[in-house]
Design an enzyme around this catalytic site. Sequence first.
Site, mmCIF file in Angstrom:
data_model
loop_
_atom_site.group_PDB
_atom_site.id
_atom_site.type_symbol
_atom_site.label_atom_id
_atom_site.label_comp_id
_atom_site.label_asym_id
_atom_site.label_seq_id
_atom_site.Cartn_x
_atom_site.Cartn_y
_atom_site.Cartn_z
ATOM 1 N N ASP A 1 41.950 63.926 -4.810
ATOM 2 C CA ASP A 1 42.387 64.921 -3.819
ATOM 3 C C ASP A 1 41.201 65.484 -3.038
ATOM 4 O O ASP A 1 41.246 65.597 -1.809
ATOM 5 C CB ASP A 1 43.228 66.037 -4.466
ATOM 6 C CG ASP A 1 42.743 66.441 -5.846
ATOM 7 O OD1 ASP A 1 41.706 65.908 -6.286
ATOM 8 O OD2 ASP A 1 43.388 67.296 -6.480
ATOM 9 N N LYS B 1 41.683 60.638 -10.987
ATOM 10 C CA LYS B 1 42.345 61.934 -11.160
ATOM 11 C C LYS B 1 42.221 62.267 -12.652
ATOM 12 O O LYS B 1 43.212 62.446 -13.380
ATOM 13 C CB LYS B 1 43.810 61.804 -10.687
ATOM 14 C CG LYS B 1 44.584 63.088 -10.628
ATOM 15 C CD LYS B 1 44.181 63.987 -9.476
ATOM 16 C CE LYS B 1 44.958 65.298 -9.540
ATOM 17 N NZ LYS B 1 44.372 66.367 -8.736
ATOM 18 N N ASP C 1 43.020 53.401 3.940
ATOM 19 C CA ASP C 1 43.789 53.607 5.173
ATOM 20 C C ASP C 1 43.323 54.875 5.885
ATOM 21 O O ASP C 1 43.158 54.905 7.101
ATOM 22 C CB ASP C 1 45.292 53.737 4.872
ATOM 23 C CG ASP C 1 46.000 52.397 4.996
ATOM 24 O OD1 ASP C 1 45.312 51.364 4.903
ATOM 25 O OD2 ASP C 1 47.232 52.390 5.184
ATOM 26 N N TYR D 1 51.412 49.732 -8.937
ATOM 27 C CA TYR D 1 52.178 48.741 -8.167
ATOM 28 C C TYR D 1 52.698 47.600 -9.049
ATOM 29 O O TYR D 1 53.620 46.888 -8.675
ATOM 30 C CB TYR D 1 51.331 48.145 -7.035
ATOM 31 C CG TYR D 1 50.959 49.122 -5.942
ATOM 32 C CD1 TYR D 1 51.412 50.433 -5.950
ATOM 33 C CD2 TYR D 1 50.150 48.735 -4.885
ATOM 34 C CE1 TYR D 1 51.067 51.329 -4.960
ATOM 35 C CE2 TYR D 1 49.801 49.623 -3.883
ATOM 36 C CZ TYR D 1 50.255 50.922 -3.933
ATOM 37 O OH TYR D 1 49.913 51.804 -2.942
ATOM 38 N N ASP E 1 44.409 52.198 -1.845
ATOM 39 C CA ASP E 1 45.300 51.929 -0.725
ATOM 40 C C ASP E 1 45.282 53.114 0.245
ATOM 41 O O ASP E 1 45.080 52.976 1.463
ATOM 42 C CB ASP E 1 46.724 51.722 -1.293
ATOM 43 C CG ASP E 1 47.680 51.157 -0.258
ATOM 44 O OD1 ASP E 1 47.257 50.927 0.887
ATOM 45 O OD2 ASP E 1 48.865 50.960 -0.604
#
Length: 366
Positions: free
Chosen positions: A221, A189, A249, A141, A245
């Site tokens: 994942d 990852k 959520d 970000y 994030d």
Amino acid sequence: MNLKITILAGDGIGPEVTHEAVSILKAVAEFGGHDFTFTEALLGGVAITAEGTPIPQKTIDICLASDAVLLGAVGDNKFNHLSPDKRPESGLLQIRQHLGGFANLRPCLAFAALAENSPLRPEVTKDVDILFVRELLGGLYFGGPRWWNKETGEAINTMRYTRDEVVRVARIAFQLAQKRRKKLTQVDKANVLEVSQLWRATVDEIAKEFPDVTVEHQLVDSMAIHLMNRPRDFDVVLTENLFGDILSDESGVISGSLGMLPSATIGGKVNLYEPVHGSAPDIAGQGKANPLGAILTAAMVLRHSGGLEREALAVEAAVAKVLAEGHRTGDIARGKDEITTTTQMGKLVHQALTETLDRHESMHAV
Ligand code: NAD
């Protein structure tokens, strides 16, 4: 305990839910003989209306001079015509930067009474208590270069982290795990990304400072699947900005409603506390907002800025009690449930809390 708390009620349902959260903090202060002072300041649409800017300098000064900032929500459709940097939401982004917090804490609690509200089976969500620690100031970000060349049809964002950025958020996550069930899951990852390999190696290094905490690593994942299949297995989940994030959520489905979710951002100059939801213009001013996310956020103020763990637990227990008694705002109601207003819900939690605190007090007196 003295706490100077700045209240940024903001827009839409912000003032409605914040009012209930403040009343809970006042009850705790009164019972414990604590000195909590509350200063209101303007942020978001209300600040644009009053001062012509979403974040007046006075607001920044008041926030920086306080011990904790409690925010309701910002956002008002009547300012949608303004450019993004002038809209209410830009006030929120700016205050986060001024306060400087880099560790975003998002608890995911499954209240037994709301088990039927989650699309997951009650036996899967039973007793879930996860604390996500999301790095908030780095990663994709914020990393550069970043651009979109519409001529060539190419775009780039950069996932960049330094070892120091990982160290500081990892230490906070380990310290929190020590106070909980002493398990930390680091999500990355690392099979593909060098940045993730840095995270994994750094977290393993910091783990040596916290031998009582068990560490595991998960790929993001498969973690997305584990969270839905076996959420009870996780305690503290530490991860970088983008993964955090998405995963936090996703875990929102466990709690049953956006209106139930609290958050805190710590590690900077002043901690910032805010419910996860926005200003909900569709229900603003109608007494329909669920104040429990804001009230659970008040519990986080007590825990992380006041060091008042027992009182934070008492607030959470009061919320659980009110839910167990069947009280529901519209967002968590089902079928023929009677709907409770924002104010009524706040009063019910206040009452349940004072009963609990009274009980503790009389136990201490014995
Ligand atoms: P939202 O969270 O405001 O609302 C999404 C849906 O959830 C709506 O149907 C709303 O009625 C419902 N909802 C949200 N909180 C609730 C509560 N406490 N009780 C009952 N129902 C609740 O998200 P949105 O509609 O995408 O955004 C509305 C405005 O809020 C926009 O201006 C957006 O930019 C802003 N926003 C602000 C923040 C923040 O201040 N932290 C966060 C997200 C969105």
